[in-house]
Enzyme design. Structure first.
Site, PDB file in Angstrom:
ATOM      1  N   CYS A 253       0.832  -1.214   0.000  1.00  0.00           N
ATOM      2  CA  CYS A 253       0.000   0.000   0.000  1.00  0.00           C
ATOM      3  C   CYS A 253       0.862   1.257   0.000  1.00  0.00           C
ATOM      4  O   CYS A 253       0.455   2.287  -0.523  1.00  0.00           O
ATOM      5  CB  CYS A 253      -0.987   0.009   1.155  1.00  0.00           C
ATOM      6  SG  CYS A 253      -0.249  -0.188   2.776  1.00  0.00           S
ATOM      7  N   HIS A 924      -1.118   1.644   7.484  1.00  0.00           N
ATOM      8  CA  HIS A 924      -1.720   1.488   6.166  1.00  0.00           C
ATOM      9  C   HIS A 924      -1.622   2.821   5.438  1.00  0.00           C
ATOM     10  O   HIS A 924      -1.776   3.881   6.033  1.00  0.00           O
ATOM     11  CB  HIS A 924      -3.180   1.055   6.333  1.00  0.00           C
ATOM     12  CG  HIS A 924      -3.862   0.792   5.025  1.00  0.00           C
ATOM     13  ND1 HIS A 924      -3.343  -0.094   4.096  1.00  0.00           N
ATOM     14  CD2 HIS A 924      -4.997   1.302   4.497  1.00  0.00           C
ATOM     15  CE1 HIS A 924      -4.158  -0.108   3.038  1.00  0.00           C
ATOM     16  NE2 HIS A 924      -5.155   0.726   3.261  1.00  0.00           N
TER      17      HIS A 924
END
Ligand SMILES: [Zn+2]
Length: 1008
Positions: A253, A924
């Site tokens: 990510c 994230h």
């Protein structure tokens, strides 16, 4: 003369002597020059001609007739040259002019082709290339349909590409790439069209294949996996270009987030979509990636902007990145800023228009005006660095260093690709603590305190003084975990030792914090409950015990260290939740019997111990033991006082902890077995807190936790014997766990000296019933389970009061982006690790450094330094930075003042944000970005794309900000979409959950 039926091309030849002389002269004077044409001529015909002109008889039978190279050809249909022809045996080579003369005089037999050959410059020699490279050409879409073509080794690949375009009528606008295929069918990309046939080792018999890019941005040969609703929908999906997810390949990510920000940078994306990069690929730059990063990036961008994909799997791109930057290999989580930095650099070098970098000596300003120095620095930068990345992202800042000694001022102007701006670090922090008053009837009180971040334990106490009026030096601060003291702090220890999640207890003391040799001693008091049965299985001679309740810290006068004194003190201290003893309770006889039994065991152990005592072992033991571990927060809570050696009083205690530590220090491998053999002590008190123990890099880590097995008994005894000898009397039988001579009275609990973990008895009172204490001593109050049930009020013991300070909510600090930019330009002093070499002092100096912004790029990347790594701490700052979406004005920050109206304005609008959620190690990444075509903001979370509202964008996760200068921002070319709030915008309704994850629908095809 046309006696032999000459054609139109033949002219009347001159006299024989003239012919001979002209040809000889031309042959003699001709040098081999690369690129010149030479001609092959059949040697027999040439010999015949020479004889003819030598005899000088125009009517002789030696007349050669038309030029005839028939013998040189394999056949007269293909006119392929025979193999292995030899110069001056089979043929002669004529310079072009000589050939043309002969041809005009004699003409050519049967329309044979002229055997023109080029001179080529090979690495070791210059020669006429008799045999050119003959290859097959075809399109990837139809490998059967080939044409044969010949190229010189000196020809560029570009010539082959042009030849194929003509042969197969491929338009100039379609993007293509070339492959060469060996006879063994292995293929290789022909990346650099400027290389020659020789350079790329293209040789006869090979095939050159042209591949034409698909409309969806993919290549037929290396079609990346693409997420789609179904294979049939592939061609029909018409999403907004750029509104396309990137599939997570496992912790990628960070990469996806950075790619989305770049993909939504209009000038860069248009550069790739318009194929401008093709002309600028730099294959020879040693700093670059041979064009491969730029090509891989182009592939991803073209697919994302084709409007045909819901999500793209950037596997090839990731592989290339990993190939060139090994730190990004594998699939562990990385920093999107690091990747962005690498990517901007890689793209720049791959697309650098400067093919050969010249060396440029950097000059110091030496008092010249800023304008002049800045212009010079920028010119010099462009002489070595000139690419779309420089055009788009590079700005210039001024760096001023001042030597603290000689005050030499050094000014340089340096280009930057992004601004890394610090966040203002709050100088204060909020700590929640439990305060335990001396008043035995007062419940602990929980306070929320504001303390200086860089402060010490003393500052915490001072903060508490304001609320309690207790002087700070009459407090002891401890970290409590699992009913024991994980750590007891000294007043001068740094508050950074305390983590927010720690349970911090502050105890009021009757006197000031205790120094060594003080008249008072500090007692750390644990509550323990005995198990009903003695634990014979372990070979230990104690009851099993388990810790419970909250521990206490008390300071008491040394003069009150007898068993009876302590008992009374403790009983009093526990009044709030321990009921007084019923007068009816009597002395239990069985307990006495047990005491005797214990004494027998003690003697047995002592005897063994004396036999193996080793005085040398003492120091090592202490080194490897707890005192060494104090530095590490997660390790044993033992304090330095321990090393005074006064604590150990008895040889008969279990001593698992220290013995095991010693054993580990000496022999790591055996410690593993020890772990396995432990059977004793089910209590949860200690070891589990050592979060580092799995590291196992340090031999003594986590030692306090592990109950020992039988094998260790001997060593324990030996060691404890040492302790006893040190603190009582040498060469006498150490005092055992002997009860005082009087008969035990009925008591609520018994008192034991223990180790800091509360797992091991260290001895009890001396013969006269008094304890020999060091300045910090750990005491266990041991409860018989029945007595505890009867007299100890667990419910009351756990009660505490919340101070009103707990109700004041912790405010999230908000800082303005402008403050961060100001911090960037604040004068700082260089750190010891990174000094500056002063040319005047001729040595390294801790100079002061100031950065100023001079000129800004079209697209400005601002990196908010949320990850703070200092010598003392590592943290992620979750400060909210208030950044404007429109009209960020830099005019106050720019050193260069706008002089004339040609200068670009310096107001910027936000175009994308890379977000980081989570802590230091995990987390994230996502991004927000504004689509350049429709002006709509989107939220990109790996393969999922959703509409975003502008008010959602500013969060404390914002990590990288992309701003574009207002005058460069183009109005949306298509109307904004009508957002649907329920559905991800890049997924169509029929999609199944599997599709979203990219599992079932990924079509895996052959890749390169
Ligand atoms: Zn100096």
């Amino acid at each position: 003369m046309a006696a032999n039926g000459g054609t139109d091309s033949a002219t009347e030849p001159p006299g024989l002597e003239t012919q001979r002389r002209e040809i000889e002269n031309l042959n003699r004077n001709q040098q081999l020059r690369a690129g010149d044409s030479w001609y092959l001529l059949d040697k027999r015909w040439y010999d015949q001609w020479k004889e003819y002109v030598d005899t000088g008889d125009q009517n002789s039978s030696s007349y050669p007739g038309k030029i005839d190279n028939a013998e040189l050809f394999e056949d007269l249909d293909s006119y392929h040259l025979k193999e292995r022809l030899a110069e001056n045996e089979d043929f002669v080579l004529l310079p072009a002019e000589a050939w043309r003369k002969l041809l005009s005089w004699y003409d050519m037999m049967d329309d044979q082709p002229a055997l023109e050959r080029k001179v080529i410059d090979l690495p070791s020699t210059v020669k006429v290339e008799i045999y050119p490279v003959e290859v097959q050409l075809c399109l990837f879409s139809n490998l059967e349909n080939t044409v044969t073509a010949q190229f010189s080794r000196a020809d560029k690949i570009h010539a082959i590409q042009q030849h194929i375009r003509q042969q197969f009528m491929v338009s100039e606008s379609s993007e293509c790439r070339l492959w060469m295929r060996n006879t063994d069918t292995s293929s290789e990309r022909l990346r650099n069209l400027n290389m020659t046939v020789l350079d790329v080792c293209l040789s006869s018999g090979m095939t050159v294949i042209m591949e034409i890019r698909n409309a969806d941005g993919t290549w037929p040969t290396s079609r990346p996996q693409i997420m789609r609703n179904s294979a049939e929908d592939q061609d029909s999906y018409r999403g907004s270009p750029g509104v396309c997810g990137l599939t997570n390949l496992g912790n990628t990510c960070f990469m996806n987030s950075a790619l989305q920000c770049l993909s939504n940078t209009p000038p860069l994306t248009e550069y790739f979509l318009k194929n401008l990069y093709l002309d600028e690929l730099n294959f020879s730059n040693p700093l670059g990636m041979k064009g491969e990063i730029a090509e891989a990036y182009a592939d991803v961008v073209k697919q994302m902007w084709s409007g045909r994909h819901f999500s793209v799997v950037p596997r090839v791109f990731k592989t290339k990145v990993g190939h060139f930057a090994s730190q990004f290999l594998g699939y562990q989580q990385h920093d999107s800023q690091e990747l962005l930095s690498f990517l901007l650099d890689g793209l720049h070098e791959d697309l650098n228009r400067v093919k050969k970098k010249e060396y440029i000596e950097l000059r110091d300003a030496d008092g010249r005006p800023d304008q002049e120095v800045a212009e010079e620095a920028w010119r010099n930068h462009l002489r070595r660095n000139d690419s779309v990345i420089v055009d788009t992202f590079h700005g210039l800042f001024k760096s001023t260093l001042v030597c603290p000694e000689c005050h030499k001022v050094s000014v340089t102007f340096d280009p930057f690709c992004y601004l890394s701006v610090p966040l203002p670090v709050s100088k204060e922090r909020v700590l929640e603590v439990f305060y335990v008053s001396l008043d035995p009837m007062a419940k602990p009180t929980q306070y929320r305190l504001i303390v200086p971040k860089a402060g010490r334990i003393f500052d915490l106490c001072s903060a508490l003084t304001q609320a309690t009026d207790v002087p700070p030096n009459q407090m002891a601060v401890a970290d409590v975990f699992n009913h024991r003291f994980y750590r007891i702090f000294r007043p001068d220890e740094s508050l950074s030792c305390i983590l927010d999640r720690d349970d911090i207890f502050v105890y009021e003391l009757s006197s000031g914090f205790l120094d060594q040799g003080s008249e008072e001693v500090l007692l750390a008091i644990y509550m323990r409950e005995r198990s009903h049965y003695r634990d014979y299985g372990s070979g230990s001679n104690s009851y099993g015990t388990s810790l419970f309740g909250h521990p206490l810290l008390m300071s008491i006068p040394r003069t009150r260290c007898t068993r009876d004194d302590l008992y009374e003190l403790f009983r009093e201290r526990l009044t709030r939740y321990v009921r007084p003893l019923d007068p009816s309770e009597e002395v239990e006889e069985e307990e006495e019997a047990e005491d005797e039994e214990e004494e027998e065991e003690e003697e047995l152990y002592t005897a063994q111990t004396n036999g193996v005592r080793d005085d040398e072992g003492e120091d090592d033991l202490e080194e490897a033991g707890p005192s060494k571990k104090v530095e590490e927060k997660q390790e044993s809570a033992q304090t330095e006082e321990h090393s005074s050696g006064q604590l150990e009083a008895s040889p008969n205690s279990e001593g698992e902890e220290r013995a095991e530590e010693e054993e580990r220090a000496e022999e790591e491998s055996s410690s593993e077995q020890d772990r396995g053999s432990s059977t004793e002590e089910g209590q949860s008190a200690c070891g589990s807190t050592d979060t580092n123990s799995q590291d196992a890099t340090d031999g003594d880590q986590g030692a306090g936790a592990e109950p020992s097995g039988k094998e260790e008994e001997e060593e324990e005894e030996e060691e404890d014997g040492e302790g006893a000898a040190a603190c009582i009397k040498p060469n006498t039988r150490p005092v055992g766990r002997r009860r005082c001579t009087e008969k035990p009275k009925k008591a609520l609990f018994t008192i034991q000296m223990v180790n800091s973990n509360g797992t091991t008895e260290r001895g009890t009172a001396d013969v006269d019933g008094s304890f020999s204490f060091s300045s910090l001593t750990y005491i266990a109050i041991d409860w018989d389970p029945d007595m505890k049930k009867k007299y100890y009020n667990e419910n009351e013991a756990e009660k505490y009061i919340k101070h009103p300070s707990m109700d004041i909510p912790h405010q999230q600090t908000i800082v303005q982006l402008q403050e961060c930019i100001e911090l960037f330009t604040t004068v700082e002093t260089l750190e010891e690790e990174n000094p500056w070499y002063c040319p005047m002092c001729k040595k390294h100096q801790l100079a002061t450094k100031k950065l100023d912004l001079w000129s800004l790029p079209e697209v400005l990347i601002i990196h908010l330094k949320r990850f703070s790594y200092t010598k003392y701490s590592r943290e992620k700052l979750d400060t909210v930075v208030d950044f404007p979406l429109r009209g960020l004005d830099f005019s106050d920050f720019l050193l260069k003042k706008t002089v004339n109206s040609d200068d670009p304005p310096c107001t910027y609008d936000l175009i994308s944000v890379s977000n980081h959620y989570g802590g230091l190690r995990d987390g994230h990444y996502t991004s927000y970005a504004r689509n350049k075509d429709n002006g709509q903001w989107y939220y990109f979370d790996d393969s999922k794309v959703t509409y975003a509202r502008e008010e959602q964008i500013m969060t404390n996760a914002a990590y990288l900000l992309f701003y574009q200068r207002q005058d460069k921002i183009r109005q949306p070319s298509v109307p904004p979409p009508v957002p649907s709030t329920t559905q991800p915008v890049n997924h169509i309704t029929a999609q199944t959950p599997d599709d979203v994850d990219g599992n079932s629908s990924c079509v895996s095809m052959e890749t390169d």
